[in-house]
Design an enzyme around this catalytic site. Structure first.
Site, short mmCIF file in Angstrom:
data_model
loop_
_atom_site.label_atom_id
_atom_site.label_comp_id
_atom_site.label_asym_id
_atom_site.label_seq_id
_atom_site.Cartn_x
_atom_site.Cartn_y
_atom_site.Cartn_z
N LYS A 42 8.61 41.60 -37.16
CA LYS A 42 7.20 41.25 -36.97
C LYS A 42 6.40 42.51 -36.60
O LYS A 42 6.98 43.55 -36.27
CB LYS A 42 7.08 40.19 -35.87
CG LYS A 42 7.58 40.65 -34.52
CD LYS A 42 7.81 39.48 -33.58
CE LYS A 42 8.30 39.95 -32.22
NZ LYS A 42 8.78 38.85 -31.39
N TYR A 55 -12.73 64.95 -20.73
CA TYR A 55 -13.71 63.92 -20.32
C TYR A 55 -13.57 63.57 -18.85
O TYR A 55 -12.45 63.48 -18.32
CB TYR A 55 -13.50 62.65 -21.15
CG TYR A 55 -14.06 62.73 -22.53
CD1 TYR A 55 -15.42 62.96 -22.76
CD2 TYR A 55 -13.23 62.55 -23.63
CE1 TYR A 55 -15.93 63.01 -24.05
CE2 TYR A 55 -13.73 62.59 -24.93
CZ TYR A 55 -15.08 62.82 -25.13
OH TYR A 55 -15.58 62.87 -26.39
C1 LIG Z 1 10.13 39.18 -30.91
C2 LIG Z 1 11.20 38.18 -30.77
C3 LIG Z 1 12.54 38.58 -30.69
C4 LIG Z 1 12.98 40.03 -30.59
O1 LIG Z 1 12.80 40.48 -29.27
P1 LIG Z 1 13.29 41.96 -28.84
O2 LIG Z 1 13.06 41.98 -27.39
O3 LIG Z 1 12.41 42.91 -29.57
O4 LIG Z 1 14.71 42.06 -29.25
C5 LIG Z 1 13.51 37.59 -30.66
N1 LIG Z 1 13.17 36.28 -30.68
C6 LIG Z 1 11.89 35.87 -30.75
C7 LIG Z 1 11.58 34.41 -30.78
C8 LIG Z 1 10.86 36.80 -30.78
O5 LIG Z 1 9.59 36.39 -30.83
#
Ligand SMILES: *Cc1c(COP(=O)(O)O)cnc(C)c1O
Length: 357
Positions: free
Chosen positions: A35, A254
């Site tokens: 994702k 800044y």
């Molecule tokens: C994003 C996600 C993961 C992966 O999590 P990590 O901490 O990056 O390994 C696993 N399961 C679900 C349901 C997620 O949304």
């Protein structure tokens, strides 16, 4: 030549990290989480490095279409399931498996005349209180979903809130609550994110769901990526575009908040928060200049940062600056920026040139 601000993405490192996950996960199948543009690494390229995955997991149907465009013909999981009829239809087009976590999705399934195209994943809320049905509804919802499955698998899942801390009793409590809720049901199971893959082997079950580990970042508070044998997949770099002498008592950047305690040699590097470098990185945040450590000094601007080069030998305009990657873990930078590594790698913006190596 254009501005040389780049995110080098090491696909061999991603393949290596997947093999580390496989060794840890034993017989469990691997759901590779891609994702958020593969955690900022570029979904279209990364999914080609994951041909050994059993399932690719995405948050949106758009991400699912990207995987298909890259030729991923294997199993695809929509992690939050569909939230409206259009998304449901897109998921059907994709042949994607869907998480079902809420009453509204049961209604959606009932309204659409077609059954789900592939496995459904029933999500139980074992205590994180974000997504999922209450444990006491598991059996009833399972029976409802069986009507929409058309004989396809119904997989039981949950998600952990605190698996990054092996001493937190929350995870074992979540496992107990999940197990009790599904005790009378038969189906494959999935609980573990990256942190649980490392810290809670009893949660591995049929499918593990690694995300951050694949990108070579440690999911744990007490172990570095190197300790785990992971290789960072992103090297964020840019060029030094100016070097200036600034006298004791003068300010830098800044807000004029940083006052030079002595005469300083200040380098300007071509990266800023417009590229995804964290604006809240504090004075002293490490960077590498030609592989040597130096410290961020003064506020992060949109396109530039300033670096104390006083103690560095022979720094030149045009030298390479590494913001994170090999030799400088993003985990370390995140600590200086009051951030988590997930946010930093996901936050690299489109104007940073991605280079696949
Ligand atoms: C994003 C996600 C993961 C992966 O999590 P990590 O901490 O990056 O390994 C696993 N399961 C679900 C349901 C997620 O949304």
């Amino acid at each position: 030549m254009s501005r040389n601000t780049t995110a080098q993405i090491d696909l061999a490192a991603i393949r290596h990290n997947l093999s580390v996950v496989k060794n840890l996960a034993g017989d469990s199948r691997i759901v590779c989480v891609v994702k958020a543009d593969a955690y900022g690494h570029g979904l279209s390229r990364v999914c080609r490095a994951l041909d050994d995955a059993d399932v690719l997991a995405v948050a949106t149907t758009g991400e699912g279409f990207s995987c298909r465009e890259q030729g991923w013909a294997g199993r695809l999981l929509l992690l939050e399931g569909p939230s409206n009829a259009e998304e449901f239809d897109d998921a059907v087009t994709l042949g994607a498996e869907m998480v079902v976590h809420h009453e509204s999705q049961l209604q959606l399934l009932a309204q659409r005349k077609i059954s789900a195209p592939a496995a459904l994943w029933l999500k139980i809320d074992s205590g994180m209180h974000r997504l999922g049905f209450p444990p006491e509804r598991a059996t009833e919802v399972f029976k409802q979903l069986q009507q929409h499955c058309n004989g396809r698998p119904l997989i039981l899942m949950s998600h952990f809130a605190c698996a990054d801390d092996r001493n937190n009793p929350m995870t074992e409590r979540q496992i107990r609550i999940f197990d009790a809720s599904v005790a009378s049901l038969s189906g494959e199971m999935s609980l573990a994110n990256s942190a649980a893959i490392l810290n809670f082997p009893q949660s591995h079950r049929d499918y593990v769901r690694p995300g951050i580990m694949l990108y070579g970042v440690s999911p744990c508070t007490d172990r570095s990526a190197a300790d785990i044998g992971l290789q960072p997949a992103m090297n964020l770099g840019c060029d030094l575009i100016a070097i200036n002498q600034v006298s004791e008592g003068e300010s830098i950047g800044y807000g004029a908040g940083f006052i030079c305690p002595h005469d300083m040699l200040v380098g300007v590097a071509a990266i800023g928060y417009g590229d995804g470098y964290p604006r809240h990185a504090e004075n002293g945040t490490p960077v590498l200049v030609n592989g040597q450590r130096a410290a961020l000094t003064g506020r992060v601007s949109m396109d530039m940062i300033t670096i104390d080069l006083t103690h560095l030998e022979n720094a030149q305009v045009g030298d390479r600056v590494t913001l994170w990657g090999a030799g400088l873990p993003v985990e370390e930078v995140a600590q200086w920026a009051n951030a988590i590594p997930y946010e930093l790698i996901c936050g690299v913006t489109a104007r940073v040139k991605a280079i696949m190596v």
